[in-house]
Write a protein that holds these residues in place. Structure first.
Motif, PDB file in Angstrom:
ATOM      1  N   SER A 272       0.883  -1.119  -0.192  1.00 16.04           N
ATOM      2  CA  SER A 272       0.077  -0.015   0.057  1.00 16.04           C
ATOM      3  C   SER A 272       0.796   1.130  -0.124  1.00 16.04           C
ATOM      4  CB  SER A 272      -0.669   0.102   1.227  1.00 16.04           C
ATOM      5  OG  SER A 272      -0.411  -0.042   2.390  1.00 16.04           O
ATOM      6  N   GLY A 273       0.300   2.456  -0.223  1.00 19.84           N
ATOM      7  CA  GLY A 273       1.135   3.700  -0.111  1.00 19.84           C
ATOM      8  C   GLY A 273       1.455   4.403  -1.454  1.00 19.84           C
ATOM      9  N   GLY A 274       1.069   3.767  -2.773  1.00 24.77           N
ATOM     10  CA  GLY A 274       1.402   4.109  -3.886  1.00 24.77           C
ATOM     11  C   GLY A 274       0.395   5.182  -4.185  1.00 24.77           C
ATOM     12  N   GLY A 275       0.615   6.225  -5.286  1.00 19.81           N
ATOM     13  CA  GLY A 275      -0.107   7.115  -5.807  1.00 19.81           C
ATOM     14  C   GLY A 275       0.501   8.156  -6.593  1.00 19.81           C
ATOM     15  N   SER A 276       0.017   9.329  -6.707  1.00 17.87           N
ATOM     16  CA  SER A 276       0.575  10.188  -7.610  1.00 17.87           C
ATOM     17  C   SER A 276       1.200  11.427  -6.942  1.00 17.87           C
ATOM     18  CB  SER A 276      -0.660  10.806  -8.487  1.00 17.87           C
ATOM     19  OG  SER A 276      -1.291   9.728  -9.475  1.00 17.87           O
TER      20      SER A 276
ATOM     21  N   LEU B 155       6.893   9.356  -0.949  1.00 18.47           N
ATOM     22  CA  LEU B 155       5.671   8.826  -0.760  1.00 18.47           C
ATOM     23  C   LEU B 155       6.400   7.619   0.295  1.00 18.47           C
ATOM     24  CD1 LEU B 155       4.102   7.925  -4.107  1.00 18.47           C
ATOM     25  CD2 LEU B 155       2.905   9.074  -2.174  1.00 18.47           C
ATOM     26  N   ARG B 156       5.532   7.166   0.918  1.00 17.48           N
ATOM     27  CA  ARG B 156       5.931   5.739   1.967  1.00 17.48           C
ATOM     28  C   ARG B 156       5.132   4.704   1.366  1.00 17.48           C
ATOM     29  NH1 ARG B 156       6.376   5.301   8.202  1.00 17.48           N
ATOM     30  NH2 ARG B 156       4.032   5.152   8.116  1.00 17.48           N
ATOM     31  N   LEU B 157       5.995   3.645   1.092  1.00 12.14           N
ATOM     32  CA  LEU B 157       5.152   2.345   0.585  1.00 12.14           C
ATOM     33  C   LEU B 157       5.258   1.431   1.836  1.00 12.14           C
ATOM     34  CD1 LEU B 157       6.511   1.908  -2.988  1.00 12.14           C
ATOM     35  CD2 LEU B 157       4.564   3.073  -2.016  1.00 12.14           C
ATOM     36  N   THR B 158       4.477   0.838   1.848  1.00 12.59           N
ATOM     37  CA  THR B 158       4.282  -0.271   3.258  1.00 12.59           C
ATOM     38  C   THR B 158       3.763  -1.745   2.448  1.00 12.59           C
ATOM     39  OG1 THR B 158       3.479   1.343   4.754  1.00 12.59           O
ATOM     40  CG2 THR B 158       3.064  -1.042   5.251  1.00 12.59           C
ATOM     41  N   CYS B 159       4.407  -2.609   3.081  1.00 14.92           N
ATOM     42  CA  CYS B 159       4.233  -4.098   2.614  1.00 14.92           C
ATOM     43  C   CYS B 159       4.007  -4.849   3.953  1.00 14.92           C
ATOM     44  CB  CYS B 159       5.308  -4.711   1.964  1.00 14.92           C
ATOM     45  SG  CYS B 159       5.037  -6.626   1.537  1.00 14.92           S
ATOM     46  N   VAL B 160       2.795  -5.753   4.241  1.00 12.78           N
ATOM     47  CA  VAL B 160       2.690  -6.401   5.235  1.00 12.78           C
ATOM     48  C   VAL B 160       2.631  -7.944   4.554  1.00 12.78           C
ATOM     49  CG1 VAL B 160       1.040  -7.104   7.108  1.00 12.78           C
ATOM     50  CG2 VAL B 160       1.196  -4.843   6.306  1.00 12.78           C
ATOM     51  N   ALA B 161       3.455  -8.406   5.413  1.00 10.82           N
ATOM     52  CA  ALA B 161       3.750 -10.180   5.056  1.00 10.82           C
ATOM     53  C   ALA B 161       3.119 -10.803   6.042  1.00 10.82           C
ATOM     54  CB  ALA B 161       5.181 -10.448   4.936  1.00 10.82           C
ATOM     55  N   SER B 162       2.470 -11.942   5.413  1.00  5.68           N
ATOM     56  CA  SER B 162       1.910 -13.173   6.325  1.00  5.68           C
ATOM     57  C   SER B 162       2.342 -14.443   5.917  1.00  5.68           C
ATOM     58  CB  SER B 162       0.496 -12.986   6.405  1.00  5.68           C
ATOM     59  OG  SER B 162      -0.074 -13.081   5.192  1.00  5.68           O
ATOM     60  N   GLY B 163       2.374 -15.385   6.475  1.00  4.52           N
ATOM     61  CA  GLY B 163       2.743 -16.904   6.092  1.00  4.52           C
ATOM     62  C   GLY B 163       4.291 -16.915   5.976  1.00  4.52           C
ATOM     63  N   VAL B 164       4.948 -16.140   6.668  1.00  5.64           N
ATOM     64  CA  VAL B 164       6.628 -16.371   6.651  1.00  5.64           C
ATOM     65  C   VAL B 164       6.982 -16.187   8.040  1.00  5.64           C
ATOM     66  CG1 VAL B 164       6.751 -15.517   4.311  1.00  5.64           C
ATOM     67  CG2 VAL B 164       6.828 -13.859   6.305  1.00  5.64           C
ATOM     68  N   ASN B 165       8.003 -16.602   8.337  1.00  4.59           N
ATOM     69  CA  ASN B 165       8.621 -16.213   9.707  1.00  4.59           C
ATOM     70  C   ASN B 165       9.497 -15.072   9.448  1.00  4.59           C
ATOM     71  OD1 ASN B 165      10.260 -16.136  11.879  1.00  4.59           O
ATOM     72  ND2 ASN B 165      11.054 -18.279  11.930  1.00  4.59           N
ATOM     73  N   PHE B 166       8.704 -14.070   9.554  1.00  3.91           N
ATOM     74  CA  PHE B 166       9.136 -12.568   9.138  1.00  3.91           C
ATOM     75  C   PHE B 166      10.650 -12.344   9.471  1.00  3.91           C
ATOM     76  CE2 PHE B 166       8.438  -8.783   7.003  1.00  3.91           C
ATOM     77  CZ  PHE B 166       9.065  -7.740   7.612  1.00  3.91           C
ATOM     78  N   LYS B 167      11.050 -12.482  10.839  1.00  3.78           N
ATOM     79  CA  LYS B 167      12.273 -11.871  11.501  1.00  3.78           C
ATOM     80  C   LYS B 167      13.454 -12.820  10.802  1.00  3.78           C
ATOM     81  CE  LYS B 167      11.163 -13.744  15.446  1.00  3.78           C
ATOM     82  NZ  LYS B 167       9.784 -13.912  15.449  1.00  3.78           N
TER      83      LYS B 167
ATOM     84  N   THR C  93       6.002  -5.911   8.822  1.00  2.00           N
ATOM     85  CA  THR C  93       6.274  -4.921   7.912  1.00  2.00           C
ATOM     86  C   THR C  93       7.517  -4.379   7.323  1.00  2.00           C
ATOM     87  OG1 THR C  93       3.908  -4.227   8.983  1.00  2.00           O
ATOM     88  CG2 THR C  93       5.112  -2.441   7.573  1.00  2.00           C
ATOM     89  N   VAL C  94       7.490  -4.392   6.041  1.00  4.60           N
ATOM     90  CA  VAL C  94       8.584  -3.617   5.572  1.00  4.60           C
ATOM     91  C   VAL C  94       8.368  -2.271   4.637  1.00  4.60           C
ATOM     92  CG1 VAL C  94       8.467  -5.153   3.259  1.00  4.60           C
ATOM     93  CG2 VAL C  94      10.804  -3.843   3.887  1.00  4.60           C
ATOM     94  N   ARG C  95       8.897  -1.153   4.843  1.00  2.00           N
ATOM     95  CA  ARG C  95       8.542  -0.076   4.277  1.00  2.00           C
ATOM     96  C   ARG C  95       9.649   0.711   3.406  1.00  2.00           C
ATOM     97  NH1 ARG C  95       6.887   0.439   9.867  1.00  2.00           N
ATOM     98  NH2 ARG C  95       4.439   0.383   9.955  1.00  2.00           N
TER      99      ARG C  95
END
Length: 115
Positions: free
Chosen positions: A7-11, A18-30, A77-79
């Motif tokens: 999320s976070g894209g735009g014009s 801009l700041r983009l954000t990615c939320v991950a699930s289903g992984v051992n994120f650490k 989350t990674v930004r």
């Protein structure tokens, strides 16, 4: 099941941020290295930035220090903070992780920079 949601894209006008954000699930994120890629119209997808599990970062040479990748392990989350955007930054930005010997991609978030 691995899922990446950006999320976070735009014009924005050139010079903006801009700041983009990615939320991950289903992984051992650490333990996962996380990447941001982008694909501009008519061009190949390219690596923008990577952050490893220990927080080490790498960036595409062309970014000239304008972008910063960060991670929040507590929120899976990674930004990507993008400053002083240029017209050439116009692209669809994708979150990526290589996990279980496979590539996983988000759906992408578009960024349009007007000059």
């Amino acid at each position: 099941q691995v899922r990446l949601v950006e999320s976070g894209g735009g014009s924005v006008q050139a010079g903006g941020s801009l700041r983009l954000t990615c939320v991950a699930s289903g992984v051992n994120f650490k333990i996962a290295a996380m990447d941001w890629y982008r694909q501009a119209p008519g061009k190949q997808r390219e690596l923008v930035a990577r952050i490893t599990s220990d927080g080490s970062t790498n960036y595409a040479d062309s970014l000239k220090g304008r972008f910063t990748i960060s991670r929040d392990n507590a929120r899976n989350t990674v930004r990507l903070q993008m400053n002083n955007l240029e017209f050439e930054d116009t692209a669809v930005y994708y979150c990526h992780v290589f996990y279980w010997s496979r590539d996983f991609w988000g759906q992408g978030t578009p960024v349009t920079v007007s000059s």
